[in-house]
Design a protein around this motif. Structure first.
Motif, PDB file in Angstrom:
ATOM      1  N   ALA A  96      61.248 -80.223  41.416  1.00 26.94           N
ATOM      2  CA  ALA A  96      61.969 -78.965  41.238  1.00 26.94           C
ATOM      3  C   ALA A  96      61.728 -78.383  39.846  1.00 26.94           C
TER       4      ALA A  96
ATOM      5  N   ALA B  81      63.785 -79.643  53.008  1.00 28.33           N
ATOM      6  CA  ALA B  81      64.237 -78.455  52.296  1.00 28.33           C
ATOM      7  C   ALA B  81      65.618 -78.654  51.689  1.00 28.33           C
TER       8      ALA B  81
ATOM      9  N   MET C 174      65.409 -80.651  48.549  1.00 24.99           N
ATOM     10  CA  MET C 174      64.897 -79.861  47.426  1.00 24.99           C
ATOM     11  C   MET C 174      65.949 -78.873  46.914  1.00 24.99           C
ATOM     12  N   ARG C 175      66.779 -78.353  47.793  1.00 28.47           N
ATOM     13  CA  ARG C 175      67.871 -77.482  47.317  1.00 28.47           C
ATOM     14  C   ARG C 175      68.867 -78.287  46.483  1.00 28.47           C
TER      15      ARG C 175
ATOM     16  N   VAL D 108      64.043 -71.745  48.136  1.00 28.92           N
ATOM     17  CA  VAL D 108      63.202 -72.714  48.830  1.00 28.92           C
ATOM     18  C   VAL D 108      62.625 -72.020  50.054  1.00 28.92           C
TER      19      VAL D 108
ATOM     20  N   VAL E 164      60.075 -72.557  45.550  1.00 26.73           N
ATOM     21  CA  VAL E 164      59.615 -73.891  45.925  1.00 26.73           C
ATOM     22  C   VAL E 164      59.186 -73.859  47.387  1.00 26.73           C
TER      23      VAL E 164
ATOM     24  N   VAL F 179      58.108 -75.594  50.755  1.00 23.19           N
ATOM     25  CA  VAL F 179      58.375 -76.891  51.386  1.00 23.19           C
ATOM     26  C   VAL F 179      57.853 -76.880  52.814  1.00 23.19           C
TER      27      VAL F 179
END
Length: 344
Positions: free
Chosen positions: A24, A41, A44-45, A57, A74, A76
């Motif tokens: 990130a 996802a 990653m959030r 994302v 980002v 994904v």
């Protein structure tokens, strides 16, 4: 598709470790352009929130779509078979679902790499206990990549682990085995194969004729057989065979000084370009002592490019937003450099 146009596949690693955090940070900062995270996802959030970022994302259906993702976002890709509820797993804990997720992401990245869809793979750290808990038969990334690099039913290529930074490169004869087993793996054929793989791979980073130093196994490289004879029986014959093939391999040298001799530092040009070490800690301690922030793990011998940061999942600081992405960024830059070497 030209190499510069293909994205890098960044595997998420263990979702309970620092992998998602460093991804990130690096991606929001724009430090790894043209890249797609193979992962979850929601994880990653959570990682973005952990490091205090509110970047979007973007979930992709194909890695080529990474070219259209705006800067600071980002990208994904969620592979099929990814376990659910990963973002609810506690930070810093071994969990079989996390190990299964890490393995799933690596397999997806390998499928892309085999197809030539991505320029290379950069793997965020996975946790070996979580991998085992998930029922995976591999002790780490390197073994998994080797076993499955060519796809089902095909023999695994011979691969070696290299750890490198701007000052020192080391390649290992053996990796994730006990010290007792590592000693048993020091054979003439294993050492010779390591020297050959190192020689072939060096062209990718611009050294088609590398100066290869080979470390001994025993103190003082055995001191003529006084402290062990592996150098006489296995290592020296391997070096002689390599030299007969036109490879600039030298040694065996005393392990306690060869790394200093090979180190490239300001005012101290190294005598060698790379050191072949006999086992995991012998080769990795010197590189890591110089600083893990710039160290890069490269798997040599694969039919595609794979790099990773030289640290682990750091469960002790996971979820605190403190993890440094420098080694990950260095790994991505190395992957681009090596993939450019492959395309020449």
């Amino acid at each position: 598709m030209m190499d510069a146009e293909r994205p890098l596949a960044l595997t998420m690693g263990d979702p309970c470790g620092i992998g998602p955090e460093i991804l990130a940070r690096a991606l929001v900062a724009g430090a790894i352009p043209a890249a797609v995270v193979v992962g979850d996802a929601a994880v990653m959030r959570r990682a973005l929130a952990c490091v205090g970022q509110q970047a979007p994302v973007v979930v992709l259906e194909h890695p080529d779509e990474a070219a259209w993702v705006p800067a600071g976002a980002v990208a994904v890709y969620q592979p099929a078979g990814l376990p659910t509820g990963l973002a609810e797993l506690p930070w810093g804990r071994v969990d079989a679902r996390a190990g299964a997720a890490a393995a799933c992401c690596v397999r997806q990245a390998m499928a892309w790499a085999r197809a030539g869809t991505v320029a290379g793979i950069v793997t965020a750290p996975l946790h070996k206990e979580a991998l085992a808990a998930a029922g995976e038969p591999y002790p780490g990334h390197t073994e998994m990549l080797a076993a499955e690099a060519l796809g089902p039913g095909q023999a695994a290529p011979a691969v070696r682990m290299m750890l490198a930074n701007e000052e020192l490169k080391t390649v290992l004869v053996s990796i994730h085995v006990s010290l007792r087993e590592a000693i048993e793996r020091v054979t003439q054929s294993a050492v010779l194969e390591t020297i050959r793989i190192t020689h072939r791979s060096a062209a990718l980073w611009g050294q088609p004729q590398p100066r290869i130093a080979v470390a001994g196994l025993n103190p003082h490289a055995g001191e003529g057989g006084l402290f062990g004879d592996e150098e006489i029986r296995h290592i020296a014959p391997a070096i002689e065979a390599a030299r007969a093939e036109g490879i600039d391999a030298r040694g065996p040298f005393a392990p306690d000084t060869v790394f200093m001799r090979a180190r490239h530092a300001p005012g101290h040009p190294g005598e060698f370009d790379v050191v072949v070490a006999m086992y995991h800690d012998q080769g990795l301690i010197p590189v890591k002592y110089l600083g893990v922030d710039q160290g890069v793990n490269v798997t040599l011998g694969l039919p595609f490019i794979r790099t990773s940061p030289d640290h682990g999942t750091a469960f002790d600081i996971a979820g605190r937003g403190q993890a440094d992405p420098s080694s990950l960024i260095a790994a991505a830059r190395m992957a681009r450099r090596l993939s450019a070497g492959c395309s020449r």
